[in-house]
Write a protein that holds these residues in place. Structure first.
Motif, short mmCIF file in Angstrom:
data_model
loop_
_atom_site.label_atom_id
_atom_site.label_comp_id
_atom_site.label_asym_id
_atom_site.label_seq_id
_atom_site.Cartn_x
_atom_site.Cartn_y
_atom_site.Cartn_z
N ASN A 75 0.79 -1.23 0.00
CA ASN A 75 0.00 0.00 0.00
C ASN A 75 0.82 1.28 0.00
O ASN A 75 0.57 2.19 -0.78
N HIS A 76 1.79 1.35 0.94
CA HIS A 76 2.49 2.62 1.10
C HIS A 76 3.39 2.91 -0.11
O HIS A 76 3.54 4.05 -0.52
N HIS A 79 1.22 4.07 -2.94
CA HIS A 79 0.83 5.46 -2.71
C HIS A 79 1.94 6.41 -3.13
O HIS A 79 1.69 7.44 -3.76
N LEU A 80 3.20 6.03 -2.82
CA LEU A 80 4.32 6.91 -3.16
C LEU A 80 4.59 6.93 -4.66
O LEU A 80 4.96 7.95 -5.22
N SER A 84 0.11 11.91 -5.56
CA SER A 84 -1.16 12.61 -5.75
C SER A 84 -0.95 13.66 -6.84
O SER A 84 0.18 13.97 -7.18
N HIS A 151 10.91 5.59 4.45
CA HIS A 151 10.81 5.38 3.01
C HIS A 151 10.98 6.68 2.23
O HIS A 151 10.60 6.77 1.08
N GLY A 152 11.51 7.69 2.90
CA GLY A 152 11.76 8.96 2.21
C GLY A 152 13.19 9.02 1.74
O GLY A 152 13.82 7.99 1.49
N LEU A 156 13.10 7.11 -1.62
CA LEU A 156 12.01 7.75 -2.35
C LEU A 156 12.51 8.22 -3.71
O LEU A 156 11.83 8.06 -4.73
N ARG A 160 11.01 6.94 -7.27
CA ARG A 160 10.54 7.88 -8.29
C ARG A 160 11.36 7.75 -9.57
O ARG A 160 10.81 7.79 -10.67
N LEU B 92 -0.80 19.84 -1.78
CA LEU B 92 -1.52 18.73 -1.13
C LEU B 92 -2.59 19.28 -0.19
O LEU B 92 -2.39 20.32 0.44
N GLN B 96 -4.43 14.59 2.22
CA GLN B 96 -3.40 14.02 1.34
C GLN B 96 -2.03 14.12 1.97
O GLN B 96 -1.22 13.19 1.89
N HIS B 100 0.34 11.06 2.74
CA HIS B 100 1.65 11.02 2.11
C HIS B 100 2.74 10.75 3.14
O HIS B 100 3.59 9.87 2.96
N ALA B 103 2.67 7.23 4.36
CA ALA B 103 3.27 6.31 3.39
C ALA B 103 4.80 6.40 3.45
O ALA B 103 5.49 5.38 3.39
N LEU B 104 5.33 7.61 3.60
CA LEU B 104 6.78 7.78 3.74
C LEU B 104 7.29 7.03 4.96
O LEU B 104 8.42 6.53 4.99
N LYS B 105 6.45 6.96 6.01
CA LYS B 105 6.86 6.25 7.21
C LYS B 105 6.62 4.76 7.09
O LYS B 105 6.94 4.00 8.01
N GLY B 106 6.02 4.32 5.98
CA GLY B 106 5.83 2.89 5.74
C GLY B 106 4.71 2.28 6.56
O GLY B 106 4.70 1.07 6.77
N LEU B 107 3.74 3.08 6.99
CA LEU B 107 2.63 2.53 7.79
C LEU B 107 1.69 1.72 6.89
O LEU B 107 1.41 2.13 5.77
N ARG B 112 -2.23 3.43 9.36
CA ARG B 112 -2.38 4.73 8.73
C ARG B 112 -3.71 5.36 9.13
O ARG B 112 -3.76 6.49 9.60
#
Ligand SMILES: [Zn+2]
Lengths: 265, 256
Positions: A75-76, A79-80, A84, A151-152, A156, A160, B92, B96, B100, B103-107, B112
């Motif tokens: 999922n995450h 999303h990345l 969006s 995950h940044g 990331l 990308r 955003l 959002q 976002h 998601a960066l934290k991987g939850l 989430r």
């Protein structure tokens, strides 16, 4: 003083009022304690909160994101990758830059094979650099938050870069099918696809920046070898091999190290 | 064992020393970092948030060494960081933005939704879910920055200037949330608002030109303020703060 109606307050509370209405109500709330009490303690706020909860739990998901989740991407990550709409300008900018690079390289190299050397040297890293420039606003708080998120940061950037390379290749192949010159532009994007994928795969076993250094070193060494042999463009065939090797390393590493694969960035 | 340990940490930017041999041991609770502009507050926070590395010295966060990649990854899964957010300029929406960062934290999807819901409620962001972050008033942005930092249930919360330019309501909400979270996690925040910080922190660290000038409880700072001759009618807290920053020699607090 005219107070907002209960319906208007509820609209405000559940994020359904327009920005203008929300501003007006917010302005009113600052000066009106009875409405503040109403919005905080009214017996109807519980119901509004339930409604709000539904909104929070079902954020609008784009079609690409849904597709990625369907094919098994976590999922995450989905999303990345899909991001969006707010990030789309940066994404298109990166894809356009990658395609321009591929077009120039393919156009310049048709006559003299040695002319390919400078392009081949930068091919694996250029799209990732493009992504860094297009997405990263240095000093922006969101960039700073992403930089220290699991995950940044570099991961990331790689995720990308991978999607930008893959999408650019698809577009370049499509262009070639419609006989838009130069035909072979897409092969100039394969090194970056292979390098980013290999780096991500290796980052299961080691820190992502170390993985990147390993991959780039291997690329430069092999490119040197093919150049000495007089055929630098042979390096193109190395890309896919490199990728297969990295995936093998990742699978073996992942199996031996089935603990959380939250590799460092 | 202390939760956060800094041992003789130095950091220099373009030959200008930002931190000079900082020793700190932080435990659960709230520590406020104060001091004039350029004293090294933001540098110290960025070090704790693993955004930068020290030039020399050691840092341990819950026993892990941020210089080792795998330990760094572990630290970051349990870290909440809110940088100074004056220029948070993104298209955003609030919802959002939170998804976002989650998601960066991987939850995963359950964590989430649970965490976002909880933070929206705690920080009163429900009315702004679909509004663009760049159009929010400062107070709401500060609340959003704290909300994103709380996602993923961090053990260490690092907040830069959470009270700068906030309205009355936002300040109350923020103080309330931070007070409640300080019993179960380590909070480090930097700011200028002496009274706000003294109200929520159980420990004050005052930096002066990259060194620790004061490191004790707010009550001790008040006591130090009462002990000074105070010609300007300052509150004891303010007098203590100024005394800590003045050049007069005073007994060094034991750094260990
Ligand atoms: Zn009213």
């Amino acid at each position: 003083m005219t107070h907002p109606s209960r319906a208007e307050l509820r609209g405000y509370l559940t994020s359904e009022s327009s920005d203008f209405e929300a501003d007006t109500i917010e302005h009113h709330l600052v000066g009106c304690s009875s409405c503040r009490v109403e919005i905080r303690d009214g017996e109807w706020t519980n119901r509004s909160w339930r409604q709000l909860r539904t909104t929070i739990r079902t954020p609008p998901r784009s079609r690409p994101e849904r597709t990625l989740v369907t094919v098994g991407i976590p999922n995450h990550i989905a999303h990345l990758i899909a991001a969006s709409p707010a990030f789309r300008p940066a994404w298109w900018l990166s894809v356009a830059a990658a395609l321009v690079f591929a077009g120039i390289a393919a156009g310049a190299v048709t006559t003299n094979p040695l002319a390919s050397l400078p392009f081949l040297t930068v091919a694996p890293v250029l799209p990732v650099i493009g992504v860094a420039l297009a997405y990263g606003i240095p000093g922006d708080p969101l960039t700073q938050i992403a930089a220290v998120a699991p995950h940044g940061g570099f991961r990331l950037l790689l995720i990308r870069g991978l999607t930008v390379s893959a999408s650019s290749i698809a577009l370049a192949v499509l262009a070639a099918l419609f006989f838009l010159p130069p035909n072979a532009a897409f092969i100039w994007l394969i090194p970056s696809l292979a390098a980013t994928a290999a780096t991500l795969a290796l980052s299961i076993r080691m820190a992502a920046p170390v993985a990147a250094i390993v991959v780039v070193t291997i690329w430069i060494m092999l490119l040197g070898a093919t150049t000495i042999a007089g055929t630098p463009t042979d390096a193109f065939t190395i890309g896919p091999h490199l990728l297969v090797l990295a995936i093998a390393v990742a699978i073996v590493g992942g199996a031996r190290n089935s603990a959380p694969s939250s590799a460092a960035t | 064992m202390s939760d956060v340990l800094l041992d003789r940490v130095t950091k220099t930017y373009r030959r200008r020393p930002a931190l000079q041999g900082i020793n700190l041991r932080l435990t659960a609770g709230t520590t406020a970092i104060m001091g004039p502009n350029g004293a090294g507050k933001t540098t110290l926070l960025r070090l704790l948030a693993t955004a930068i590395r020290p030039d020399s010295g050691q840092i341990r966060i819950h026993g892990a060494d941020p210089n080792r990649p795998l330990e760094l990854a572990r630290i970051r899964t349990r870290l909440g960081y809110a940088p100074d957010g004056n220029d948070l300029d993104t298209r955003l929406s609030v919802l959002q933005f939170l998804h976002h960062v989650a998601a960066l934290k991987g939850l995963d999807i359950t964590e989430r939704n649970r965490d976002i819901e909880q933070q929206i409620e705690a920080l009163g962001l429900g009315h702004a879910l679909h509004r663009q972050v760049r159009q929010l008033p400062t107070g709401t942005v500060r609340r959003l920055l704290v909300a994103q930092a709380m996602l993923g249930r961090p053990q260490l919360l690092v907040l830069d200037e959470p009270f700068a330019d906030v309205d009355h309501e936002s300040r109350h909400l923020l103080i309330d949330v931070l007070r409640r979270s300080s019993d179960h996690l380590t909070v480090v925040l930097a700011g200028h608002h002496l009274n706000d910080l003294a109200a929520i922190a159980n420990r004050l660290v005052i930096l002066k030109a990259g060194t620790v000038a004061f490191d004790n409880t707010p009550a001790d700072l008040v006591a130090a303020g009462l002990a000074t001759t105070n010609p300007d009618d300052l509150s004891p807290l303010e007098a203590g703060y100024l005394a800590a920053l003045s050049d007069r020699p005073r007994p060094e607090p034991d750094p260990m």
